[in-house]
Structure formats: C-alpha cells, structure tokens
Design a protein around this motif. Structure first.
Motif, PDB file in Angstrom:
ATOM      1  N   ASN A 141       0.835  -1.214   0.000  1.00 43.42           N
ATOM      2  CA  ASN A 141       0.000   0.000   0.000  1.00 43.42           C
ATOM      3  C   ASN A 141       0.864   1.257   0.000  1.00 43.42           C
ATOM      4  O   ASN A 141       0.576   2.223  -0.710  1.00 43.42           O
ATOM      5  CB  ASN A 141      -0.905   0.017   1.234  1.00 43.42           C
ATOM      6  CG  ASN A 141      -2.170  -0.769   1.021  1.00 43.42           C
ATOM      7  OD1 ASN A 141      -2.639  -0.891  -0.106  1.00 43.42           O
ATOM      8  ND2 ASN A 141      -2.706  -1.326   2.084  1.00 43.42           N
TER       9      ASN A 141
ATOM     10  N   SER B 187      -9.227   3.324   2.712  1.00 39.83           N
ATOM     11  CA  SER B 187      -8.631   3.513   1.397  1.00 39.83           C
ATOM     12  C   SER B 187      -7.675   4.687   1.437  1.00 39.83           C
ATOM     13  O   SER B 187      -8.095   5.832   1.626  1.00 39.83           O
ATOM     14  CB  SER B 187      -9.720   3.747   0.350  1.00 39.83           C
ATOM     15  OG  SER B 187      -9.121   4.101  -0.872  1.00 39.83           O
TER      16      SER B 187
ATOM     17  N   ASP C  11      -7.971  -3.217  -0.400  1.00 36.51           N
ATOM     18  CA  ASP C  11      -8.615  -2.347   0.583  1.00 36.51           C
ATOM     19  C   ASP C  11      -9.335  -3.157   1.667  1.00 36.51           C
ATOM     20  O   ASP C  11      -9.269  -2.818   2.858  1.00 36.51           O
ATOM     21  CB  ASP C  11      -9.622  -1.410  -0.103  1.00 36.51           C
ATOM     22  CG  ASP C  11      -8.919  -0.280  -0.854  1.00 36.51           C
ATOM     23  OD1 ASP C  11      -7.711  -0.088  -0.624  1.00 36.51           O
ATOM     24  OD2 ASP C  11      -9.574   0.394  -1.668  1.00 36.51           O
TER      25      ASP C  11
END
Lengths: 236, 197
Positions: A91, B112, B148
């Motif tokens: 991420n 997110s 996510d």
C-alpha cells in the motif's frame, strides 16, 4: 495510438457498472491510466488487484485521451495480502508512486527498482529494499541525498548526521553545536544496517525530505497515510 | 403536455438505477403504465412507505424500518459472535446463506489510502465500543478479498486482537469452481489454506 507493455497495477477504481479505470506503472510510459471494459466482472476483478504484474495494451484515438487498456495477467501478487506488514508495504509503495510521480513520464530505473521491491516482499529483508526504494524515488525526482562524505570536512568515516536542508551527510566532529538540529544518519540508508530500528530511522529521514522537499513541489499535499501505517507496523 | 414530461422524468430516474439504462428504463416504465393496478400503484405505495420508514440501524448499520434492526433486537442472535461486513449488501448475502446465527456490524466501506478514507470515516469506533458493551467473544471479519478489504481487516485485527478472538473468512476454491479457470491468487490462497481430508 497504441502501445503494449508490462506494468505494475497501482490502483483500480470502478467506472460505471461494469468497467474500471486502472493506473499502471510501466517502464516506457511511466504512470499511465486507462479504462478496462468489463474490469469489475468476476473474471477480471481478481486480476485487477494492486501489485499485480500485467501485460497491457493501451489504445486511444488521440494521445491525450484516457484510452482503453486490454489486460492480460502475468503475475498475481495476491499472496502479499495475507500478511499485514507486506500488505502495508504494498500500500505504501503504490500510494507513494501515485503521490509522487507525474502521469505519463517514464522513470525506467525506478520502475525496475519497484519490481525488485515487490518481488522481494516474501523475504524478510524487504523493508530495507523499500527504504532504498524511497531514496531512489527522491533521487529520481531531483531531491536525492548525498551520503558519500561529510558536507563540511569531506571525510567518509564517522558519518552520524544528515543535514535537514541540504540532504548531505555530516561527520560527528563537524556537527558541533548543530548536532541537535541534524537528522540521525541511519546505516540502513547505505545498506549497512538491517535492524528494524535502523530502517525506522532511515524512513524518518526519507519521510522528512518527502514532506519538506517533495510535498511542497506537489501542492503541499500530506504524505499518504499508508506510509505512516507501514512505519507504525515496522516500529512494533 | 405534463404527462409526457412526467413519464420522461420517471424514465430518467429509473435509468439511474443499477442494471438499467435508458432503453430498459423506458421498457420498465411502459410495463408499469400498462399494468397500472397490478404493478404501478403497489410499487408506488411501497416506495413511498420505504422512503418514509427506511433508516440505518443505530447499533449495526443495517437498513431497517425501526431504530434497531430485527437482528439487533433478537435475543437469539446475541451468541457472542459478531460478523463485520463492508456493506449492507454483504450482510444480506450472509443472511441469504442462513448459516451465521450471530449479529453483524456494517462498516460502511473500507479503509482507502487513495480516497483518504480513514477509520473515523467508517464505523470502526462503534465496533470497538460494541466489543466491550455487548460481551462479544469472537469477531468474524467477512471483508472482501481485495487490497482495501484486507487492509481494513488487518487494521481491525490490530485494534481488537488483544481483547477478543478475531477470525476471518477462508479464501480458496469456490463451490463449483474449476481449477483451470481460477486466477493465480485464488489458487495460491487455496493452497496455503489447505487442510487434511
């Protein structure tokens, strides 16, 4: 207009009921967006997960159009989702690329290093590779650090600080009364320290320059939360 | 000429519904008008009633017609298990399967980084609150197998695993699935989650 290349998927967002808009990082075309028709279908949704290696064909009538992607999977990296640290790393990596790199500007060296970091994520040493990747990102965008010798004396040994302004290393004896205003020199920044503490200190340094040098050049946006989450997990 | 305008307006509104486009909306409206007594009037009444009564459950986020949804009100469902889902549609999917007998918690989305959705934008603080007030023994994270979804699952596990048992749904070969048609990620997850027969 048409080109075909391999790339790393950075993000996939729904577009209408059946399509998605994806962004990929490619070697020759940089960070590039396009629509995938049927991208939210049961067949395509598992393929279009961030981190996946794809073979993409981009087509558009004019170069400045958003364009369409035809997508073929090369490598799924879904296994990274099962571990919280590697998922946080993935991420951080994808959001930082989207934060920092302009669209359609090729950065081949950074692309290759990105692939290396993602492929290393099932090995224990990957946080060090991630730190080196952040250094390369700064370097690629013109904010590179000079950690080869002391900015004051030129010596190459005993480097213990980094100037928060110039990004150059400073030796202990040269720091003098400025020591408390300098950033700590982590050996991990030159690949010499592999402990979580060294890597955490290294990320503090890169974070400082991302925040004070890169972010102002990009409209003073805050750094992505995903990066902070990675640092929090590493510091446990 | 108000009638055609009203019809056009209805067609426009119907065309905004998921699964319908302008042509299918036109067909549906024509059908409704032709079957006025049988379909149009009952549908209009039902929509008017739902518009007046539908609301989010104050406890779990499910959609119902009272402040507390039937699941939260039922004492039989208070078995200590709490299933965390992303959306009301996921809750309804779980209820369709009719295998889970505990209560739910609807997050209202996933974390997110790209859309700047943090824990405060979801119902995560309320979830943490429920764990202490409802004597929960197990949290089942039934979140999507997306980046996510799994980021959210790991975040919730971080927050709660010291207080309560946290589990997640298994990932692998779907019922009726053929290996030849599965993506690499699903096969890899299925292999990691293999079990003794």
């Amino acid at each position: 207009m048409e080109w075909r290349e391999a790339g790393v998927l950075l993000v996939s967002k729904p577009h209408g009921e059946t399509s998605t808009i994806i962004e990929v990082l490619t070697e020759g075309h940089g960070r590039h967006a396009g629509i995938v028709r049927g991208g939210s279908s049961r067949k395509m949704a598992p393929v279009l997960q961030p981190g996946a290696q794809l073979d993409v064909t981009w087509r558009a009538r004019l170069e400045d159009h958003l364009g369409m992607f035809l997508v073929e999977p090369i490598t799924s990296r879904a296994h990274l989702m099962s571990d919280r640290l590697t998922l946080a790393g993935l991420n951080a990596l994808t959001t930082l690329i989207r934060f920092a790199l302009p669209e359609r500007e090729p950065h081949p060296a950074l692309y290759r290093q990105t692939l290396t970091v993602i492929d290393m994520m099932d090995q224990e040493i990957w946080p060090l590779a991630y730190l080196r990747w952040e250094l390369s990102l700064l370097d690629e965008l013109g904010f590179g650090l000079d950690l080869t010798c002391c900015a004051v004396t030129g010596v190459t040994d005993g480097l213990t600080y980094i100037s928060p302004k110039s990004g150059r290393a400073v030796a202990t004896e040269a720091a003098g009364e400025w020591a408390n205003k300098l950033l700590p020199f982590s050996p991990a920044l030159i690949g010499a320290g592999t402990s979580d503490k060294d890597i955490g200190n290294g990320l503090k340094v890169t974070g400082h320059f991302l925040q004070t040098r890169l972010a102002p050049a990009l409209g003073n946006r805050p750094l992505p939360d995903a990066r902070q989450r990675l640092i929090d997990l590493l510091s446990r | 000429m108000s009638a055609p305008n009203d019809l056009e307006n209805l067609i426009d509104l119907m065309a905004r519904l998921p699964g319908l486009g302008p042509r299918s909306a036109r067909r549906a409206v024509l059908h409704l008008v032709k079957k006025r007594a049988l379909t149009l009037i009952p549908l209009a009444d039902a929509i008017a009633r739902v518009a007046e009564t539908a609301r989010e459950c104050l406890n779990c986020g499910n959609i119902g017609t009272t402040d507390l949804c039937p699941i939260c009100e039922s004492e039989k469902r208070a078995n200590g298990e709490l299933c965390v889902v992303e959306d009301v549609a996921d809750l309804w999917a779980m209820e369709r399967a009719a295998v889970f007998k505990g209560r739910y918690h609807v997050l209202g989305g996933t974390l997110s980084a790209l859309d700047a959705i943090g824990p405060a934008e979801l119902r995560i603080p309320k979830l943490i609150d429920r764990v202490t007030t409802e004597s929960i023994s197990e949290i089942i994270l039934a979140l999507n197998a997306t980046v996510d979804g799994q980021t959210t699952a790991h975040y919730i596990a971080d927050q709660l695993e010291a207080r309560v048992k946290v589990t997640t749904l298994a990932q692998g070969v779907p019922i009726g699935g053929e290996l030849d048609y599965l993506d690499d990620g699903t096969i890899s997850a299925a292999l990691r989650a293999r079990k003794t027969v």
